[in-house]
Design an enzyme around this catalytic site. Structure first.
Site, PDB file in Angstrom:
ATOM      1  N   GLY A  58      19.419  35.888   3.617  1.00 23.80           N
ATOM      2  CA  GLY A  58      18.736  36.580   4.713  1.00 23.80           C
ATOM      3  C   GLY A  58      18.662  38.096   4.626  1.00 23.80           C
ATOM      4  O   GLY A  58      18.379  38.744   5.631  1.00 23.80           O
ATOM      5  N   TRP A  60      16.383  39.974   3.085  1.00 23.28           N
ATOM      6  CA  TRP A  60      15.013  40.453   3.309  1.00 23.28           C
ATOM      7  C   TRP A  60      14.678  40.338   4.800  1.00 23.28           C
ATOM      8  O   TRP A  60      14.040  41.207   5.368  1.00 23.28           O
ATOM      9  CB  TRP A  60      14.006  39.652   2.467  1.00 23.28           C
ATOM     10  CG  TRP A  60      13.953  40.100   1.023  1.00 23.28           C
ATOM     11  CD1 TRP A  60      14.943  40.753   0.347  1.00 23.28           C
ATOM     12  CD2 TRP A  60      12.872  39.944   0.102  1.00 23.28           C
ATOM     13  NE1 TRP A  60      14.535  40.999  -0.944  1.00 23.28           N
ATOM     14  CE2 TRP A  60      13.283  40.517  -1.123  1.00 23.28           C
ATOM     15  CE3 TRP A  60      11.612  39.370   0.173  1.00 23.28           C
ATOM     16  CZ2 TRP A  60      12.447  40.541  -2.254  1.00 23.28           C
ATOM     17  CZ3 TRP A  60      10.786  39.388  -0.959  1.00 23.28           C
ATOM     18  CH2 TRP A  60      11.203  39.965  -2.146  1.00 23.28           C
ATOM     19  N   ASP A 131      13.909  28.524   4.461  1.00 25.02           N
ATOM     20  CA  ASP A 131      14.661  28.269   3.222  1.00 25.02           C
ATOM     21  C   ASP A 131      15.137  26.821   3.204  1.00 25.02           C
ATOM     22  O   ASP A 131      15.274  26.190   4.258  1.00 25.02           O
ATOM     23  CB  ASP A 131      15.871  29.208   3.096  1.00 25.02           C
ATOM     24  CG  ASP A 131      16.338  29.347   1.646  1.00 25.02           C
ATOM     25  OD1 ASP A 131      16.064  30.390   1.038  1.00 25.02           O
ATOM     26  OD2 ASP A 131      16.967  28.399   1.110  1.00 25.02           O
ATOM     27  N   ASP A 147      11.447  22.849   2.783  1.00 28.43           N
ATOM     28  CA  ASP A 147      11.097  23.039   1.375  1.00 28.43           C
ATOM     29  C   ASP A 147       9.667  23.588   1.309  1.00 28.43           C
ATOM     30  O   ASP A 147       8.728  22.929   1.777  1.00 28.43           O
ATOM     31  CB  ASP A 147      11.198  21.663   0.686  1.00 28.43           C
ATOM     32  CG  ASP A 147      10.832  21.725  -0.778  1.00 28.43           C
ATOM     33  OD1 ASP A 147      10.324  22.764  -1.244  1.00 28.43           O
ATOM     34  OD2 ASP A 147      11.071  20.709  -1.467  1.00 28.43           O
ATOM     35  N   LYS A 220       8.257  36.897  -5.876  1.00 29.49           N
ATOM     36  CA  LYS A 220       8.989  37.025  -7.141  1.00 29.49           C
ATOM     37  C   LYS A 220       8.276  36.224  -8.234  1.00 29.49           C
ATOM     38  O   LYS A 220       7.788  35.125  -7.982  1.00 29.49           O
ATOM     39  CB  LYS A 220      10.407  36.489  -6.942  1.00 29.49           C
ATOM     40  CG  LYS A 220      11.182  36.681  -8.188  1.00 29.49           C
ATOM     41  CD  LYS A 220      12.603  36.313  -8.285  1.00 29.49           C
ATOM     42  CE  LYS A 220      13.495  35.878  -7.230  1.00 29.49           C
ATOM     43  NZ  LYS A 220      14.666  36.738  -7.104  1.00 29.49           N
TER      44      LYS A 220
HETATM   45  C1  LIG Z   1      17.205  34.781  -4.469  1.00 28.38           C
HETATM   46  S1  LIG Z   1      17.435  33.749  -3.093  1.00 28.38           S
HETATM   47  C2  LIG Z   1      16.588  34.614  -1.835  1.00 28.38           C
HETATM   48  C3  LIG Z   1      17.328  35.813  -1.337  1.00 28.38           C
HETATM   49  C4  LIG Z   1      16.752  36.357  -0.066  1.00 28.38           C
HETATM   50  N1  LIG Z   1      15.457  36.957  -0.262  1.00 28.38           N
HETATM   51  C5  LIG Z   1      17.641  37.402   0.560  1.00 28.38           C
HETATM   52  O1  LIG Z   1      17.249  38.540   0.550  1.00 28.38           O
HETATM   53  O2  LIG Z   1      18.718  37.059   1.050  1.00 28.38           O
HETATM   54  C6  LIG Z   1      16.357  32.441  -3.453  1.00 28.38           C
HETATM   55  C7  LIG Z   1      16.272  31.399  -2.358  1.00 28.38           C
HETATM   56  O3  LIG Z   1      15.191  30.529  -2.679  1.00 28.38           O
HETATM   57  C8  LIG Z   1      15.478  29.318  -2.002  1.00 28.38           C
HETATM   58  N2  LIG Z   1      14.607  28.246  -2.472  1.00 28.38           N
HETATM   59  C9  LIG Z   1      14.506  27.758  -3.734  1.00 28.38           C
HETATM   60  N3  LIG Z   1      13.614  26.758  -3.762  1.00 28.38           N
HETATM   61  C10 LIG Z   1      13.127  26.611  -2.496  1.00 28.38           C
HETATM   62  C11 LIG Z   1      12.167  25.739  -1.888  1.00 28.38           C
HETATM   63  N4  LIG Z   1      11.535  24.809  -2.610  1.00 28.38           N
HETATM   64  N5  LIG Z   1      11.921  25.872  -0.558  1.00 28.38           N
HETATM   65  C12 LIG Z   1      12.570  26.805   0.172  1.00 28.38           C
HETATM   66  N6  LIG Z   1      13.484  27.660  -0.344  1.00 28.38           N
HETATM   67  C13 LIG Z   1      13.762  27.564  -1.658  1.00 28.38           C
HETATM   68  C14 LIG Z   1      16.949  29.109  -2.342  1.00 28.38           C
HETATM   69  O4  LIG Z   1      17.543  28.193  -1.430  1.00 28.38           O
HETATM   70  C15 LIG Z   1      17.494  30.525  -2.231  1.00 28.38           C
HETATM   71  O5  LIG Z   1      18.091  30.730  -0.967  1.00 28.38           O
END
Ligand SMILES: C[S@@+](CC[C@H](N)C(=O)[O-])C[C@H]1O[C@@H](n2cnc3c(N)ncnc32)[C@H](O)[C@@H]1O
Length: 389
Positions: A58, A60, A131, A147, A220
């Site tokens: 969280g 961002w 998420d 998802d 990203k």
């Molecule tokens: C690098 S972290 C994000 C960090 C976040 N932006 C922050 O600032 O705290 C990547 C996130 O992508 C989520 N993620 C990966 N695949 C996903 C999907 N199919 N649907 C939703 N979230 C997903 C993961 O659960 C993880 O929490």
């Protein structure tokens, strides 16, 4: 590796804890904003409705909440604002302006209460965060555990934005969609890049469903072999596409961010999650040299016999099959270097993380290992660990 050692080797990890961010990623968003004015400071009403995809834990969302709801500023912008304020406050002898050293001392000595007086909260802010993982609550943010690659997430998102979401009603639509989505990296580069590109496509589909014309999309990417095909697709629906590498993202990592501005919705067409992304061009189909072509003002497409669609842009100079998005490094040179190791200040105490994951996927594995008598990272007798189905 001890916590202090990580503090030394990763300045942004340490700063995140000191500045109360849930993850070091917060700095990436702040540095991208510094370069692209994501949050439209010049006209704040143009950025009040935001969707944060793949948002856990969280950081961002924290940036969004603190900039849009509380009205704070960060990074270079905050520094510039404080300098401007100090210039008007610092006493002058005769006609001479305060020296830069005086101003820097003044900026450091400003207390937090003073900066509160410059808060500029925005009106009618709406922020939705999604998420797969649960996320600790954040004030003012609607959170969904879902998802982003699944079609059932679409109605959930639209409902969270507005219970009566109407895509034709511009006041319901979103100004900015951001996605920091990343799969659990396997280390197999091709597989990681493939899964990452699927996340990017799902994020783009969701963005195209909710963005207002002129809206922005940041996501990203992993800079893999065919990433220019993704840029070419993005360019069909956005006026400007850049690739940004914030200084807080390690140079050694293939991670970067696409920053797309000026969304151009395609009339009577919205993509669906789960089906191949085929962004149509709006003009007539013609046949050239036995190949089907779709021409528009600035781009043309050719459907090759093997079924691959090539996209050509008018301004391509050398290789017309490729379009390379302009690359920009964000964050000024005075910012911390993510790849450098820094000496820790005298008496440094390593802080615990601001918000440990609420239900990390590895939780069960750790619990099972403990139950079997193994310590974290070690197992007394690995042969005794029974993995139950
Ligand atoms: C690098 S972290 C994000 C960090 C976040 N932006 C922050 O600032 O705290 C990547 C996130 O992508 C989520 N993620 C990966 N695949 C996903 C999907 N199919 N649907 C939703 N979230 C997903 C993961 O659960 C993880 O929490």
């Amino acid at each position: 590796m001890g916590k202090s050692s990580k503090d030394k080797r990763d300045a942004y990890y340490r700063l995140a804890k000191e500045q109360n961010w849930r993850a070091r990623s917060a700095f990436k968003l702040i540095q991208i904003d510094e370069q692209f004015d994501l949050f439209s400071y010049s006209d704040p009403s143009k950025c009040t409705r935001v969707v944060d995809l793949c948002a856990a834990p969280g950081s961002w969302s924290q940036v969004l909440s603190r900039v849009l709801i509380k009205g704070e500023s960060f990074g270079r912008r905050a520094w510039v604002e404080r300098m401007a304020k100090l210039k008007t406050q610092t006493p002058r002898s005769g006609d001479s302006s305060p020296s830069e050293a005086d101003l820097n001392d003044g900026v450091r000595s400003l207390d937090l209460d003073d900066t509160k007086s410059t808060l500029k909260p925005r009106e009618n802010v709406k922020i939705v965060a999604i998420d797969l993982q649960p996320m600790a609550p954040l004030e003012g943010i609607v959170q969904l555990k879902a998802d982003i690659t699944h079609p059932t997430t679409v109605p959930l998102l639209l409902k969270a934005i507005d219970p009566d979401f109407d895509q034709h009603n511009e006041t319901h639509r979103i100004d900015l969609v951001i996605s920091d989505g990343a799969p659990d990296v396997t280390g197999l580069h091709d597989l990681d890049i493939y899964v990452q590109s699927q996340l990017l496509y799902s994020a783009l589909v969701l963005a195209m469903k909710v963005l207002r014309p002129g809206g922005k999309f940041v996501a990203k990417i992993f800079r893999g072999r065919d990433v220019d095909l993704i840029f070419a697709q993005l360019r069909l629906v956005f006026e400007r596409v850049h690739v940004a590498k914030p200084r807080s993202s390690r140079a050694s990592s293939i991670e970067a961010f696409v920053v797309c501005e000026g969304y151009k919705p395609i009339k009577d067409w919205t993509p669906e999650i789960g089906s191949a992304l085929q962004i149509p061009v709006t003009t007539e189909r013609t046949t050239k040299g036995g190949q089907q072509s779709y021409d528009s003002d600035k781009q043309s497409r050719h459907l090759r016999e093997d079924g691959v669609v090539e996209i050509h842009f008018e301004d391509e100079e050398t290789d017309p099959k490729r379009w390379i998005a302009p690359f920009l490094a964000c964050g000024d040179l005075s910012a911390w270097d993510a790849d450098a190791t820094y000496k820790l200040p005298e008496g440094h105490t390593s802080l615990p993380p601001v918000q440990p994951p609420t239900a990390p996927p590895y939780k069960e594995a750790i619990e099972r290992r403990r139950a079997e008598g193994g310590a974290y990272g070690k197992t007394k007798d690995p042969l005794r660990v029974v993995i139950k189905p």
